[in-house]
Scaffold this active site. Structure first.
Site, PDB file in Angstrom:
ATOM      1  N   GLU A 172      -5.272   4.351  14.016  1.00  0.00           N
ATOM      2  CA  GLU A 172      -6.200   3.421  14.660  1.00  0.00           C
ATOM      3  C   GLU A 172      -6.793   3.936  15.965  1.00  0.00           C
ATOM      4  O   GLU A 172      -7.735   3.336  16.495  1.00  0.00           O
ATOM      5  CB  GLU A 172      -5.519   2.061  14.900  1.00  0.00           C
ATOM      6  N   LYS A 230       2.031   1.773   7.459  1.00  0.00           N
ATOM      7  CA  LYS A 230       2.391   0.936   8.601  1.00  0.00           C
ATOM      8  C   LYS A 230       3.416   1.627   9.485  1.00  0.00           C
ATOM      9  O   LYS A 230       4.109   2.550   9.083  1.00  0.00           O
ATOM     10  CB  LYS A 230       2.942  -0.409   8.118  1.00  0.00           C
ATOM     11  N   HIS A 239      -0.026   0.985  16.187  1.00  0.00           N
ATOM     12  CA  HIS A 239      -0.191  -0.228  17.004  1.00  0.00           C
ATOM     13  C   HIS A 239       0.928  -0.356  18.035  1.00  0.00           C
ATOM     14  O   HIS A 239       1.559  -1.404  18.184  1.00  0.00           O
ATOM     15  CB  HIS A 239      -0.236  -1.471  16.098  1.00  0.00           C
ATOM     16  N   ASP A 273      -2.249  -7.358  14.804  1.00  0.00           N
ATOM     17  CA  ASP A 273      -1.559  -6.080  14.943  1.00  0.00           C
ATOM     18  C   ASP A 273      -1.537  -5.590  16.390  1.00  0.00           C
ATOM     19  O   ASP A 273      -0.649  -4.826  16.772  1.00  0.00           O
ATOM     20  CB  ASP A 273      -2.221  -5.002  14.074  1.00  0.00           C
ATOM     21  N   ARG A 306       0.831  -1.200   0.000  1.00  0.00           N
ATOM     22  CA  ARG A 306       0.000   0.000   0.000  1.00  0.00           C
ATOM     23  C   ARG A 306       0.874   1.263   0.000  1.00  0.00           C
ATOM     24  O   ARG A 306       2.069   1.216   0.240  1.00  0.00           O
ATOM     25  CB  ARG A 306      -0.901   0.014   1.234  1.00  0.00           C
ATOM     26  N   TYR A 335      -0.651   4.158  10.745  1.00  0.00           N
ATOM     27  CA  TYR A 335      -0.997   3.131  11.724  1.00  0.00           C
ATOM     28  C   TYR A 335       0.241   2.869  12.580  1.00  0.00           C
ATOM     29  O   TYR A 335       1.351   2.731  12.044  1.00  0.00           O
ATOM     30  CB  TYR A 335      -1.416   1.830  11.045  1.00  0.00           C
TER      31      TYR A 335
END
Length: 372
Positions: free
Chosen positions: A120, A75, A98, A272, A15, A96
Site C-alpha cells: 500500500e 494481508k 497497514h 485498515d 485470497r 499489505y
C-alpha cells in the site's frame, strides 16, 4: 530465489498472493515457488493448477517460511504468525501491512530484523499507488452494495430501497474521499440510481470527478460543517479517506452519528488504516456489522476478501512485475533501481524506514538510504 506463498490465516480471508500465471513467469526466470497446500482454494485455484505451472506444494507452513528467501502474502501477519517472521534471516516479506494501525505487527517485524515491503505504500512519482489501486477499486465497488444490503430492514437498516421507486425518493449516499476507492464507490452508487455526494479537500480532484460524472454526482469541498450537514440527511455514508501509510483522520464523530437518521448505514473502507469514523472497529465477513448510536456500521477490514477470485487476479496482476524485480535483483538492488518500490519499504534490518508508521506509534525512523 526461493519464493514462498502461505495460506492466509486472517479471519474470512480467502485470497492468495499469486496465480498460476505468476508462478509460470517466476519459474521461467529460474526461481522456485513454494505454495502451502490449499492456499488457493478460497480463490478457486487448485493445487494442481499451481503445480501445472511449476510450483512445489508444501504441507508444513513453518518449513515454507523457513526455506523462503521472499514470502508473498495478501494481508499483514497476525499474532499466530509472528514467530515465523524470525525463521529465516534476511527474508523479504511482500504484502499489505497497514502498520500505522498495528503497533504489535510493527514491533514483531522490527524484532525479526528482516525486510517488510508494503503493497500500500509503493508510490509512483505522480503519487498513484499501483498496488493499492486494484483492491481500492474492489472495495469501493463493494461499498454501495454492502450499504444497500444493510440499509434494508433484513440487513438491520431503516428499510430503504437504495434506488427508490416512482413517487418515492432514492437513498442519499455520501462518499467521503474522492480517491480511487471513493470514485469507485460513487460510480456504483450512481449506477444504483442513488442521490450521491462526494467530498474531498482537493478542488482539482473534485473538478475531475465532476467532469467524469457529467454532473450526476454533487461534488463538495470537504469541511467539518459540510460533512455534518450531509450526514444528517444521509442513508449511507462511505468513508474512503486515505493518508498514505498513516492513520486515517476521524471525520464522523459519535455525536454526529447520534444525530443521523436511525437505521442509516456507515461503511468504512478506511478501516485498515484505523478508520475515518470515531466508532469504527474492525469486523469480519462472517460478522460484518454492529449497531452504534442507532446506526449500522460495516467495517470489514478485508472487504476484497469476499470476492477472492476477482481480487486475487487483480492483485497478482499488479504485484507480479515488482515480485519479479525483487527476485531478480534482490531487495536492495530492486529498491535502488525503482524509487516507487523504495517507498514500499516500511521495515528493514530492525529499523522502521517509513516515517508515517514511526509517527503513528511515537517511534523514530531511519532513512532507508542509510541501510542501502
Amino acid at each position: 530465489m526461493i519464493i514462498g506463498v502461505p495460506s492466509e490465516v486472517k479471519t474470512d480471508e480467502y485470497r492468495v498472493a499469486i496465480t498460476p500465471a505468476g508462478v509460470r513467469e517466476l519459474v521461467a526466470a529460474g526461481h522456485r515457488v513454494h505454495i502451502e497446500r490449499g492456499a488457493g482454494l478460497g480463490s478457486s485455484i487448485r493445487d494442481a493448477d499451481f503445480m501445472a505451472t511449476g510450483a512445489t506444494i508444501v504441507d508444513d507452513v513453518d518449513e515454507l517460511w523457513g526455506e523462503s528467501e521472499m514470502v508473498l502474502k495478501v494481508k499483514e501477519p497476525i499474532e499466530s504468525e509472528y514467530h515465523r517472521l524470525s525463521l529465516r534471516k534476511n527474508q523479504v516479506l511482500f504484502t499489505y501491512l497497514h502498520l500505522a494501525a498495528s503497533r504489535s505487527c510493527t514491533d514483531a517485524l522490527v524484532s525479526a530484523g528482516n525486510v517488510a515491503i508494503a503493497y500500500e505504500t509503493v508510490r509512483m512519482r505522480d503519487n498513484s499507488l499501483p498496488l493499492l489501486t486494484p483492491m481500492s477499486e474492489v472495495a469501493g465497488r463493494m461499498a454501495p452494495l454492502m450499504g444497500a444490503h444493510h440499509l434494508m430492514r433484513a440487513g438491520g437498516g431503516r428499510g430503504t430501497l437504495v434506488c427508490g421507486v416512482p413517487g418515492v425518493a432514492a437513498a442519499n449516499v455520501v462518499v467521503i474521499g474522492a480517491g480511487v476507492a471513493g470514485l469507485a464507490a460513487a460510480t456504483l452508487a450512481v449506477g444504483m440510481h442513488a442521490n450521491v455526494e462526494i467530498f474531498d479537500r482537493n478542488l482539482d480532484r473534485l473538478r475531475t470527478v465532476d467532469h467524469h460524472f457529467r454532473g450526476e454526482v454533487e461534488t463538495v469541498a470537504s469541511s467539518a460543517h459540510a460533512i455534518e450537514e450531509s450526514c444528517m440527511l444521509a442513508d449511507i455514508v462511505i468513508g474512503a479517506v486515505l493518508v498514505v501509510g498513516a492513520k486515517a483522520p476521524k471525520l464522523v464523530s459519535d455525536d454526529l452519528v447520534s444525530r443521523m437518521r436511525p437505521g442509516s448505514v456507515l461503511v468504512d473502507i478506511s478501516v485498515d488504516q484505523g478508520g475515518c469514523f470515531e466508532a469504527t472497529r474492525p469486523t469480519t465477513h462472517s460478522d460484518p456489522v454492529f449497531e452504534h448510536n442507532g446506526c449500522i456500521f460495516y467495517c470489514v477490514a478485508n472487504m476484497p476478501g469476499a470476492v477472492p477470485n476477482t481480487s486475487t487476479h487483480a492483485l497478482a496482476n499488479a504485484t507480479l512485475p515488482y515480485t519479479i524485480e525483487l527476485a531478480r535483483r534482490g531487495w536492495r538492488g530492486a529498491v535502488m533501481a525503482d524509487d516507487s518500490l523504495a517507498e514500499g519499504v516500511n521495515v528493514a534490518d530492525g529499523h522502521i524506514t517509513y516515517g508515517p508508521v514511526a509517527d503513528a506509534h511515537g517511534l523514530s525512523s531511519t532513512p532507508l538510504s542509510s541501510l542501502l
